[in-house]
Motif scaffolding. Structure first.
Motif, PDB file in Angstrom:
ATOM      1  N   GLY A  99       0.815  -1.213   0.000  1.00 17.59           N
ATOM      2  CA  GLY A  99       0.000   0.000   0.000  1.00 17.59           C
ATOM      3  C   GLY A  99       0.842   1.253   0.000  1.00 17.59           C
ATOM      4  O   GLY A  99       0.693   2.109   0.873  1.00 17.59           O
ATOM      5  N   ILE A 100       1.714   1.377  -0.977  1.00 18.54           N
ATOM      6  CA  ILE A 100       2.695   2.468  -1.002  1.00 18.54           C
ATOM      7  C   ILE A 100       2.038   3.849  -0.941  1.00 18.54           C
ATOM      8  O   ILE A 100       2.551   4.748  -0.296  1.00 18.54           O
ATOM      9  N   GLY A 101       0.888   4.012  -1.590  1.00 17.71           N
ATOM     10  CA  GLY A 101       0.206   5.308  -1.550  1.00 17.71           C
ATOM     11  C   GLY A 101      -0.179   5.705  -0.139  1.00 17.71           C
ATOM     12  O   GLY A 101       0.018   6.854   0.272  1.00 17.71           O
ATOM     13  N   ASP A 102      -0.712   4.752   0.619  1.00 17.65           N
ATOM     14  CA  ASP A 102      -1.078   5.025   2.008  1.00 17.65           C
ATOM     15  C   ASP A 102       0.149   5.278   2.872  1.00 17.65           C
ATOM     16  O   ASP A 102       0.135   6.141   3.749  1.00 17.65           O
ATOM     17  N   VAL A 103       1.219   4.520   2.628  1.00 14.06           N
ATOM     18  CA  VAL A 103       2.448   4.699   3.404  1.00 14.06           C
ATOM     19  C   VAL A 103       3.013   6.104   3.171  1.00 14.06           C
ATOM     20  O   VAL A 103       3.356   6.809   4.114  1.00 14.06           O
ATOM     21  N   VAL A 104       3.064   6.530   1.902  1.00 11.95           N
ATOM     22  CA  VAL A 104       3.563   7.873   1.585  1.00 11.95           C
ATOM     23  C   VAL A 104       2.701   8.932   2.265  1.00 11.95           C
ATOM     24  O   VAL A 104       3.224   9.878   2.864  1.00 11.95           O
ATOM     25  N   ALA A 105       1.397   8.766   2.217  1.00 14.96           N
ATOM     26  CA  ALA A 105       0.496   9.741   2.853  1.00 14.96           C
ATOM     27  C   ALA A 105       0.747   9.816   4.358  1.00 14.96           C
ATOM     28  O   ALA A 105       0.803  10.910   4.935  1.00 14.96           O
ATOM     29  N   ALA A 127       8.944   4.857  -4.383  1.00 11.56           N
ATOM     30  CA  ALA A 127       8.876   6.247  -3.932  1.00 11.56           C
ATOM     31  C   ALA A 127      10.096   6.524  -3.069  1.00 11.56           C
ATOM     32  O   ALA A 127      10.518   5.668  -2.288  1.00 11.56           O
ATOM     33  N   TYR A 128      10.675   7.699  -3.249  1.00  6.41           N
ATOM     34  CA  TYR A 128      11.732   8.181  -2.368  1.00  6.41           C
ATOM     35  C   TYR A 128      11.156   9.366  -1.605  1.00  6.41           C
ATOM     36  O   TYR A 128      10.595  10.285  -2.210  1.00  6.41           O
ATOM     37  N   VAL A 129      11.303   9.342  -0.281  1.00  6.55           N
ATOM     38  CA  VAL A 129      10.858  10.451   0.557  1.00  6.55           C
ATOM     39  C   VAL A 129      12.015  10.900   1.432  1.00  6.55           C
ATOM     40  O   VAL A 129      12.892  10.110   1.780  1.00  6.55           O
ATOM     41  N   ARG A 130      12.010  12.183   1.776  1.00  2.13           N
ATOM     42  CA  ARG A 130      13.011  12.737   2.687  1.00  2.13           C
ATOM     43  C   ARG A 130      12.295  13.023   4.004  1.00  2.13           C
ATOM     44  O   ARG A 130      11.349  13.780   4.057  1.00  2.13           O
ATOM     45  N   GLY A 131      12.768  12.355   5.052  1.00  5.94           N
ATOM     46  CA  GLY A 131      12.148  12.482   6.364  1.00  5.94           C
ATOM     47  C   GLY A 131      12.865  13.481   7.237  1.00  5.94           C
ATOM     48  O   GLY A 131      13.659  14.304   6.748  1.00  5.94           O
ATOM     49  N   PRO A 132      12.625  13.411   8.543  1.00  8.35           N
ATOM     50  CA  PRO A 132      13.285  14.334   9.470  1.00  8.35           C
ATOM     51  C   PRO A 132      14.797  14.273   9.300  1.00  8.35           C
ATOM     52  O   PRO A 132      15.365  13.215   9.037  1.00  8.35           O
ATOM     53  N   GLU A 133      15.432  15.416   9.453  1.00  5.06           N
ATOM     54  CA  GLU A 133      16.884  15.547   9.386  1.00  5.06           C
ATOM     55  C   GLU A 133      17.466  15.137   8.043  1.00  5.06           C
ATOM     56  O   GLU A 133      18.634  14.802   7.943  1.00  5.06           O
ATOM     57  N   GLY A 134      16.625  15.147   7.008  1.00  9.93           N
ATOM     58  CA  GLY A 134      17.103  14.870   5.665  1.00  9.93           C
ATOM     59  C   GLY A 134      17.287  13.398   5.338  1.00  9.93           C
ATOM     60  O   GLY A 134      17.813  13.063   4.281  1.00  9.93           O
ATOM     61  N   ILE A 135      16.852  12.504   6.216  1.00  9.69           N
ATOM     62  CA  ILE A 135      17.018  11.069   5.984  1.00  9.69           C
ATOM     63  C   ILE A 135      16.173  10.661   4.783  1.00  9.69           C
ATOM     64  O   ILE A 135      14.972  10.921   4.736  1.00  9.69           O
ATOM     65  N   ILE A 136      16.812  10.019   3.798  1.00  9.76           N
ATOM     66  CA  ILE A 136      16.104   9.569   2.601  1.00  9.76           C
ATOM     67  C   ILE A 136      15.700   8.114   2.803  1.00  9.76           C
ATOM     68  O   ILE A 136      16.519   7.262   3.127  1.00  9.76           O
ATOM     69  N   VAL A 137      14.396   7.860   2.609  1.00 11.44           N
ATOM     70  CA  VAL A 137      13.846   6.524   2.717  1.00 11.44           C
ATOM     71  C   VAL A 137      13.253   6.145   1.373  1.00 11.44           C
ATOM     72  O   VAL A 137      12.453   6.887   0.812  1.00 11.44           O
ATOM     73  N   GLY A 138      13.655   4.980   0.865  1.00 15.49           N
ATOM     74  CA  GLY A 138      13.071   4.420  -0.331  1.00 15.49           C
ATOM     75  C   GLY A 138      11.980   3.438   0.054  1.00 15.49           C
ATOM     76  O   GLY A 138      12.131   2.690   1.019  1.00 15.49           O
ATOM     77  N   LEU A 139      10.890   3.469  -0.678  1.00 16.02           N
ATOM     78  CA  LEU A 139       9.772   2.551  -0.442  1.00 16.02           C
ATOM     79  C   LEU A 139       9.531   1.781  -1.732  1.00 16.02           C
ATOM     80  O   LEU A 139       9.507   2.389  -2.810  1.00 16.02           O
ATOM     81  N   ALA A 140       9.362   0.480  -1.640  1.00 15.69           N
ATOM     82  CA  ALA A 140       9.140  -0.357  -2.829  1.00 15.69           C
ATOM     83  C   ALA A 140       7.964  -1.288  -2.566  1.00 15.69           C
ATOM     84  O   ALA A 140       7.944  -2.004  -1.562  1.00 15.69           O
ATOM     85  N   GLU A 141       6.989  -1.229  -3.473  1.00 19.91           N
ATOM     86  CA  GLU A 141       5.849  -2.142  -3.380  1.00 19.91           C
ATOM     87  C   GLU A 141       5.875  -3.060  -4.597  1.00 19.91           C
ATOM     88  O   GLU A 141       5.828  -2.582  -5.738  1.00 19.91           O
ATOM     89  N   GLN A 142       5.970  -4.360  -4.334  1.00 15.24           N
ATOM     90  CA  GLN A 142       5.969  -5.329  -5.428  1.00 15.24           C
ATOM     91  C   GLN A 142       4.546  -5.463  -5.966  1.00 15.24           C
ATOM     92  O   GLN A 142       3.594  -5.582  -5.196  1.00 15.24           O
ATOM     93  N   LEU A 143       4.407  -5.417  -7.274  1.00 12.49           N
ATOM     94  CA  LEU A 143       3.109  -5.537  -7.912  1.00 12.49           C
ATOM     95  C   LEU A 143       2.863  -6.958  -8.383  1.00 12.49           C
ATOM     96  O   LEU A 143       3.797  -7.661  -8.743  1.00 12.49           O
ATOM     97  N   GLY A 144       1.605  -7.311  -8.402  1.00  5.61           N
ATOM     98  CA  GLY A 144       1.224  -8.620  -8.957  1.00  5.61           C
ATOM     99  C   GLY A 144       1.515  -9.791  -8.146  1.00  5.61           C
ATOM    100  O   GLY A 144       2.060 -10.212  -7.342  1.00  5.61           O
TER     101      GLY A 144
END
Length: 144
Positions: A99-105, A127-144
């Motif tokens: 549920g990458i969309g919900d996680v990003v939200a 999706a790549y997001v930048r969290g507190p203190e500039g920490i970059i987190v990658g999120l990957a959702e496998q499809l199918g």
């Protein structure tokens, strides 16, 4: 073979509570928190007069993220908070999610900024997001 597993990744932070809340919202569990100090800690990490608070977080599959807030000596920021992804050094931590969309939200409610999103063929949504203190987190959702 000498390596059995990867135990954890250390992230040095200034605002321990904000970063801890960010990773807990992502789905990690706080395993414990303590303060460490003294000569043996300083010898291990190559610093003198060390006092820090560490928080250990675990993913559902048991992988660890260790957050470390240095009280003495104070942490040193190397580069800007919004260091680009192509800067030398460790730049991101990647998690497999559902549920990458919900996680990003949800992460946006904790101050995360979206760096970018894409779908890789029919295999993954990323999706790549930048969290507190500039920490970059990658999120990957496998499809199918």
């Amino acid at each position: 073979m000498a390596i059995k597993r990867m135990d954890n990744v250390l992230i040095v932070v200034d605002d321990l509570e904000a970063v801890k809340a960010f990773f807990i919202e992502l789905g990690l569990t706080l395993e414990g928190q303590t303060t460490v100090e003294g000569p043996s800690v300083g010898q291990l990490i190559g610093l003198g007069d060390v006092r820090s608070t560490i928080a250990m977080l675990r993913t559902p599959d048991g992988q660890g993220i260790e957050l470390d807030k240095f009280h003495t000596p104070e942490a040193v920021r190397f580069g800007p908070v919004d260091t680009p992804v192509n800067a030398l050094g460790i730049r991101r931590v990647m998690f497999a999610v559902e549920g990458i969309g919900d996680v990003v939200a949800r992460m946006r409610t904790h101050g995360a900024e979206i760096i970018g999103q894409m779908q890789y063929g029919e295999s993954y949504r990323l999706a790549y997001v930048r969290g507190p203190e500039g920490i970059i987190v990658g999120l990957a959702e496998q499809l199918g």
